[in-house]
Design an enzyme around this catalytic site. Structure first.
Site, PDB file in Angstrom:
ATOM      1  N   GLU A 188      -6.772 -24.155  13.092  1.00 10.81           N
ATOM      2  CA  GLU A 188      -7.040 -23.604  14.519  1.00 10.81           C
ATOM      3  C   GLU A 188      -7.751 -22.493  14.340  1.00 10.81           C
ATOM      4  O   GLU A 188      -7.471 -21.461  12.920  1.00 10.81           O
ATOM      5  CB  GLU A 188      -6.098 -23.618  15.265  1.00 10.81           C
ATOM      6  CG  GLU A 188      -5.393 -21.588  14.902  1.00 10.81           C
ATOM      7  CD  GLU A 188      -3.564 -22.071  15.363  1.00 10.81           C
ATOM      8  OE1 GLU A 188      -3.500 -21.638  16.681  1.00 10.81           O
ATOM      9  OE2 GLU A 188      -2.513 -22.307  15.179  1.00 10.81           O
ATOM     10  N   LYS A 206      -9.352 -19.080  13.572  1.00  5.44           N
ATOM     11  CA  LYS A 206      -8.477 -17.219  13.973  1.00  5.44           C
ATOM     12  C   LYS A 206      -9.221 -16.598  14.709  1.00  5.44           C
ATOM     13  O   LYS A 206     -10.340 -15.729  14.783  1.00  5.44           O
ATOM     14  CB  LYS A 206      -8.676 -16.797  12.311  1.00  5.44           C
ATOM     15  CG  LYS A 206      -7.535 -15.181  12.230  1.00  5.44           C
ATOM     16  CD  LYS A 206      -7.544 -15.471  10.977  1.00  5.44           C
ATOM     17  CE  LYS A 206      -7.010 -13.571  10.703  1.00  5.44           C
ATOM     18  NZ  LYS A 206      -7.396 -12.411  10.592  1.00  5.44           N
TER      19      LYS A 206
HETATM   20  S1  IVH Z   1      -0.326 -17.310  13.296  1.00  8.63           S
HETATM   21  C1  IVH Z   1       3.145 -15.923  10.759  1.00  8.63           C
HETATM   22  N1  IVH Z   1      -2.605 -17.923  14.485  1.00  8.63           N
HETATM   23  O1  IVH Z   1      -4.045 -13.251  12.164  1.00  8.63           O
HETATM   24  C2  IVH Z   1       1.810 -16.304  11.009  1.00  8.63           C
HETATM   25  N2  IVH Z   1      -3.041 -15.540  13.353  1.00  8.63           N
HETATM   26  O2  IVH Z   1      -4.162 -11.555   9.096  1.00  8.63           O
HETATM   27  C3  IVH Z   1       1.139 -15.615  12.162  1.00  8.63           C
HETATM   28  N3  IVH Z   1      -4.532 -14.761  14.322  1.00  8.63           N
HETATM   29  O3  IVH Z   1      -1.623 -11.150  13.170  1.00  8.63           O
HETATM   30  C4  IVH Z   1       0.474 -15.899  12.240  1.00  8.63           C
HETATM   31  N4  IVH Z   1      -5.464 -16.053  15.331  1.00  8.63           N
HETATM   32  O4  IVH Z   1      -2.928 -11.369  14.506  1.00  8.63           O
HETATM   33  C5  IVH Z   1      -1.666 -16.926  13.938  1.00  8.63           C
HETATM   34  N5  IVH Z   1      -4.293 -18.759  15.027  1.00  8.63           N
HETATM   35  C6  IVH Z   1      -3.821 -17.962  14.656  1.00  8.63           C
HETATM   36  C7  IVH Z   1      -4.330 -16.446  14.776  1.00  8.63           C
HETATM   37  C8  IVH Z   1      -4.040 -15.732  13.742  1.00  8.63           C
HETATM   38  C9  IVH Z   1      -5.475 -14.945  14.879  1.00  8.63           C
HETATM   39  C10 IVH Z   1      -3.919 -13.210  13.939  1.00  8.63           C
HETATM   40  C11 IVH Z   1      -3.103 -12.698  13.998  1.00  8.63           C
HETATM   41  C12 IVH Z   1      -2.218 -12.254  12.517  1.00  8.63           C
HETATM   42  C13 IVH Z   1      -3.547 -12.004  11.892  1.00  8.63           C
HETATM   43  C14 IVH Z   1      -3.071 -12.217  10.246  1.00  8.63           C
END
Ligand code: IVH
Length: 700
Positions: A124, A126
């Protein structure tokens, strides 16, 4: 890079580690607490990667306060704090297809899956925004928080409630406790509109959509947030009283069914090739999505596997962010300016002809140091390729040599500090390795007015004395006028003002009034008593940051005890050995403490300050894990878990995992087939445990 790191001497590695840790901490502050990053994400990632490589080669450097173990910055103090029931973690990065294949292979190894076993992932976008956690109890939104440092976030419930995509109440069959997590962001169109409105109102424009989203969410007044068209994608969860599904994709579908917006570009893939295909597709469509994304996140689909994989330091093993390469543009380098930092480092900054890179206007770029300028042969007047990775101060990646004007001279890095004293500036030579440091440093220390000014700014900073109404701007003005030359002067400001020493008095100056002056004096008064850790941090000793200060405060307990140890730290002897023995302190920090306390002018300035303030003793902290602080070694074939799993579990309980048995080992956990390590442990009288005894000790 790795082999170059492995060839470093332990001292050189420690020095490099300390320098990197300090640098990363400063960038974390700028990014998370101040919404004002100064380097690109790519540069930041490179710093972190180097730090991680150093710790992999020299495990003793992986201290408790290493940035590899923490994320972001502590909450800013503007909002009340919220402890996340489940920490909000970060993601590891992949930059190449090979990194993604390694990620898949690592997971298979950990789970003991063969190449032919099915291992599905989700992929997905980021989102380049800021994460938020929404806690629902019996379907009602009770708390909304920012990530903060991952453990503690800021309570921004009222602000989050103003977002159209965040339901206040959930209907239907909802778990009693449900924490929904996702990204708050602004679309490109809304960002452009917001900046037009800001400029029309005479306010500074936001640098990019991420900063605008962060700034908008962290408004003191929720009514202001309500005017900002913030949006929210839900993509994960925190505490749950019931699972949302058996897989990542099911759980996200459930979030959508509960009324959250989930990303339409999330797909489920059976293997690495599918992930890479989705990455390429999103990279092509990136500019047309209407919001900033900086990569693609891959997550193991099966939640029972996510659970087994667990976390390393700050990031899950079951997910990774595959980053896009940064966006670029060409512009002219008009000048190179030198800035002086608190520790005297001269940092060159490129002043650029303003240019739009990936939708954002750029006019400064970081140049790092003298070698960097020479290596890229960057000359004033050159046409350069500027790169910006989502955020922040961009960098110059390349000089277009064919467009160079005849007569352009190589940049002569100054040999003196740009301060009025023009003190000599030098590159230090590491006495042990003979290597020349990349950083040019002004040798003036406290004599250099620029460094003194930076020291004062550090002294009043939020993590130090944190005096309300006395920010960088005010300190700078008072310093330039000569009414605050050193920390102690801050505490005599009110009495000197009252006795008519300042003309005009502070309340009558521009930007001040009776009320703000009184508030300032009250705020100063309120800080006459200060916690030991803050006090040590405020001193601005090189290599002694917030975490190290806390460690020292916890170890020594009182200013008197620390002071005595610090004075002795500069010379060989018991006190120095004891300080070096503190877990988390190394040669670099101890040497710096020794040097600081060997300078008469530092001691004199400290005496004047201590005549004004009282330093409170620190409280000892208790840890509740039975193995916290213990050194353990695993040997033999483990049957209940893989070696990686065992190690991760022990570390998460605060134990140190060593590779070999020594007199410092507290426990040897020996599985069947244990050999020489078991023998050595028995000889040394180290407690040996079976796998089951170990499990019983740590509570299963
Ligand atoms: S999952 C335990 N999914 O990226 C993992 N994070 O570098 C939780 N972020 O703190 C994060 N899009 O602010 C996840 N589709 C996505 C994301 C995403 C942006 C950000 C989020 C996270 C950071 C990590």
């Amino acid at each position: 890079m790795i082999s170059e790191i492995e060839n470093l001497s332990p001292d050189a590695a420690a020095a490099e580690h300390a320098r990197l840790a300090e640098e990363i901490a400063a960038h974390d502050r700028a990014y998370y607490a101040e919404d004002a990053p100064v380097i690109s994400d790519a540069e930041y990632d490179a710093l972190r990667a180097r730090l991680e490589a150093l710790e992999a080669a020299f495990p003793e450097l992986a201290r408790v306060d290493s940035p590899t173990r923490t994320i972001g910055a502590k909450p800013s103090g503007k909002f009340s704090e919220v402890r996340h029931a489940v920490p909000m973690l970060s993601l590891g990065n992949a930059f190449t297809e090979e990194d993604v294949r390694d990620f898949d292979a690592r997971i298979r190894r950990f789970l003991r899956l063969s190449e032919s076993d099915e291992l599905a992932f989700t992929a997905e976008p980021k989102i380049d925004g800021l994460s938020a956690s929404l806690r629902y109890e019996k379907g009602v939104l009770v708390t909304g928080a920012t990530r903060g440092d991952g453990q503690m976030g800021e309570n921004v419930t009222e602000n989050l409630k103003t977002l159209g995509e965040i339901p206040h109440r959930l209907e239907g069959n909802v778990p009693d406790v449900l924490e929904v997590r996702g990204e708050v962001y602004l679309s490109h169109a809304d960002f452009a509109k917001l900046n037009e409105a800001q400029e029309a109102a005479g306010k500074p424009a936001y640098k990019n959509p991420r900063n605008a989203a962060a700034g908008s969410l962290r408004q003191i007044d929720p009514a202001v947030t309500a005017t900002r068209p913030l949006r929210f994608f839900a993509y994960t969860w925190g505490e749950l009283s019931q699972p949302l599904g058996a897989t990542q994709s099911e759980a996200v579908e459930r979030l959508a069914a509960l009324g959250f917006t989930t990303n339409p570009d999330m797909v489920r893939c059976d293997g690495v090739e599918g992930l890479l295909a989705h990455y390429r597709s999103l990279e092509e469509r990136r500019a047309g999505l209407g919001y900033d994304i900086d990569g693609v996140v891959y997550k193991v689909d099966r939640l029972d596997w996510q659970e087994r994989l667990g976390f390393v330091a700050r990031a899950p093993r079951w997910a990774i962010a595959h980053k896009f390469s940064p966006e670029k543009a060409v512009t002219k380098l008009n000048a190179i300016e030198i800035q002086v930092g608190r520790t005297g480092a001269l940092t060159p900054v490129a002043k650029l002809e303003p240019v739009t890179v990936g939708g954002v206007v750029v006019s400064n770029a970081t140049l790092h140091n003298e070698d960097e300028i020479a290596r890229k042969d960057i000359r004033v007047g050159d046409w350069v390729v500027v790169q910006r990775a989502g955020d922040v101060i961009p960098q110059i990646v390349e000089v277009l040599k064919d467009r160079r004007e005849p007569g352009a001279e190589p940049f002569a890095f100054p040999k003196t500090c740009p301060c009025p004293l023009q003190t000599p500036a030098e590159r230090e030579v590491n006495p042990k390795t003979g290597e020349v440091n990349a950083v040019t440093r002004c040798t003036g220390e406290f004599a250099c007015p620029y460094q003194r000014k930076e020291h004062l700014k550090h002294f009043v900073a939020r993590k130090a004395f944190d005096i309300e109404g006395l920010g960088e701007k005010q300190v700078e003005a008072f310093y330039e006028e000569g009414i605050v030359k050193e920390p102690a002067d801050i505490f005599t400001l009110a009495s000197r003002n009252a006795s008519g020493a300042f003309i005009p008095p502070i309340a009558e100056r521009e930007g001040w009034g009776e009320k703000s002056a009184t508030n300032l004096f009250d705020a100063i008064e309120a800080r006459r008593t200060i916690a030991l850790a803050r006090f040590i941090n405020a001193l601005g000793i090189r290599h002694v940051g917030e975490e190290t200060s806390r460690l020292l405060a916890r170890t020594y307990g009182s200013w008197a005890a620390f002071h005595e140890a610090a004075i002795a730290a500069g010379e060989e002897g018991e006190a120095r050995e004891a300080m070096l023995g503190v877990d988390g302190l190394g040669d670099t920090a101890v040497d710096a403490i020794g040097r600081f306390f060997a300078e008469d002018h530092n001691l004199a300035a400290l005496d004047r300050l201590l005549a004004e303030v009282t330093v409170e003793d620190a409280e000892a902290v208790a840890t509740d894990s039975p193995v916290a602080g213990k050194t353990v070694v695993f040997t033999g074939s483990l049957e209940r878990f893989t070696r990686d799993e065992a190690k991760a579990r022990a570390q998460s309980l605060g134990a140190k995992v060593a590779g070999s048995v020594s007199a410092k080992t507290d426990y040897l956990i020996a599985g069947p087939g244990a050999g020489s390590k078991l023998k050595k442990a028995t000889e040394l009288g180290v407690t040996t445990l079976t796998e089951d005894e170990w499990l019983a000790l740590i509570g299963g």
